[in-house]
Design a protein around this motif. Structure first.
Motif, PDB file in Angstrom:
ATOM      1  N   GLN A 140       0.960  11.595 -10.422  1.00  0.00           N
ATOM      2  CA  GLN A 140       0.298  12.709 -10.074  1.00  0.00           C
ATOM      3  C   GLN A 140       1.258  13.822 -10.248  1.00  0.00           C
ATOM      4  O   GLN A 140       1.086  14.796 -11.278  1.00  0.00           O
ATOM      5  N   LYS A 143       1.367   6.564  -6.816  1.00  0.00           N
ATOM      6  CA  LYS A 143       0.306   7.228  -7.332  1.00  0.00           C
ATOM      7  C   LYS A 143       0.867   8.916  -7.130  1.00  0.00           C
ATOM      8  O   LYS A 143       0.333   9.500  -8.074  1.00  0.00           O
ATOM      9  N   GLN A 144       1.443   9.011  -6.068  1.00  0.00           N
ATOM     10  CA  GLN A 144       2.268  10.311  -5.973  1.00  0.00           C
ATOM     11  C   GLN A 144       3.042  10.788  -7.247  1.00  0.00           C
ATOM     12  O   GLN A 144       2.888  11.950  -7.667  1.00  0.00           O
ATOM     13  N   LEU A 201       0.870  -1.086   0.002  1.00  0.00           N
ATOM     14  CA  LEU A 201      -0.190   0.024  -0.126  1.00  0.00           C
ATOM     15  C   LEU A 201       0.785   1.297   0.135  1.00  0.00           C
ATOM     16  O   LEU A 201       0.661   2.263  -0.677  1.00  0.00           O
ATOM     17  N   GLU A 202       1.937   1.368   0.633  1.00  0.00           N
ATOM     18  CA  GLU A 202       3.004   2.389   0.858  1.00  0.00           C
ATOM     19  C   GLU A 202       3.436   2.646  -0.344  1.00  0.00           C
ATOM     20  O   GLU A 202       3.576   3.738  -1.084  1.00  0.00           O
ATOM     21  N   ARG A 203       3.781   1.581  -1.126  1.00  0.00           N
ATOM     22  CA  ARG A 203       4.556   1.571  -2.643  1.00  0.00           C
ATOM     23  C   ARG A 203       3.400   2.049  -3.647  1.00  0.00           C
ATOM     24  O   ARG A 203       3.737   2.948  -4.572  1.00  0.00           O
ATOM     25  N   ILE A 204       2.352   1.636  -3.308  1.00  0.00           N
ATOM     26  CA  ILE A 204       1.191   2.154  -4.289  1.00  0.00           C
ATOM     27  C   ILE A 204       0.749   3.373  -4.126  1.00  0.00           C
ATOM     28  O   ILE A 204       0.885   4.396  -5.166  1.00  0.00           O
ATOM     29  N   GLN A 205       1.113   3.989  -2.949  1.00  0.00           N
ATOM     30  CA  GLN A 205       0.733   5.444  -2.528  1.00  0.00           C
ATOM     31  C   GLN A 205       1.993   6.253  -3.218  1.00  0.00           C
ATOM     32  O   GLN A 205       1.585   7.217  -3.850  1.00  0.00           O
ATOM     33  N   LYS A 206       3.178   5.899  -3.080  1.00  0.00           N
ATOM     34  CA  LYS A 206       4.532   6.654  -3.538  1.00  0.00           C
ATOM     35  C   LYS A 206       4.197   6.752  -5.222  1.00  0.00           C
ATOM     36  O   LYS A 206       4.455   7.602  -5.871  1.00  0.00           O
TER      37      LYS A 206
END
Length: 149
Positions: free
Chosen positions: A59, A55-56, A48-53
């Motif tokens: 973006q 995604k950022q 989840l942390e990797r996915i958030q990174k």
């Protein structure tokens, strides 16, 4: 009565060592499952942390691309406006040139007529001058002849 006292006591709870041995395999299985759940949970948190990174990053990348696209669009619009004004200026110049050519075409017959008239006048003037010279020359010859005689 002595015989009664030697009889084994009735079976009751198993001794504590035996009970712990029976429960230990179950606890061992649950502990393994618990460890596996903790491992999966930490793996899930890492993912989840990797996915958030990611995604950022996407973006940020998208924002940069949109900024570049806007910049290019603004530059293109400026260039288009410049080209449009240059094209309009060239159109005006072409209209002026066309009208000047049309005006010259319209004046051409007048100019030709004027030139022809001017040529006729010049020819007449030359003929008149030639006649005057001839008369002068004839008069001069007559004088010379008269003087010689």
């Amino acid at each position: 009565m002595a015989a009664e006292s030697t009889a084994p006591p009735p079976p009751s709870l198993p001794p504590p060592a035996t009970a712990a041995a029976l429960r230990h395999p179950r606890l061992s299985g649950f502990e393994q499952l618990d460890a596996r759940v903790k491992e999966l949970t930490s793996s899930q948190a890492e993912l989840l942390e990797r996915i958030q990174k990611l995604k950022q990053e996407v973006q940020n990348w998208r924002s940069n691309v949109e900024t570049q696209v806007r910049t290019c669009q603004n530059e293109l619009q400026g260039l288009k406006k410049g080209l449009d004004s240059e094209v309009e200026q060239l159109k005006l110049e072409m209209k002026e040139i066309r009208s000047a050519i049309q005006k010259e075409k319209g004046n051409l017959p007048t100019q030709i007529t004027t030139l022809e008239m001017s040529n006729n006048d010049t020819e007449q003037a030359l003929q008149t001058q030639d006649k005057a010279l001839k008369v002068d020359t004839d008069a001069s010859m007559e004088e010379q002849t008269a003087t010689q005689a």
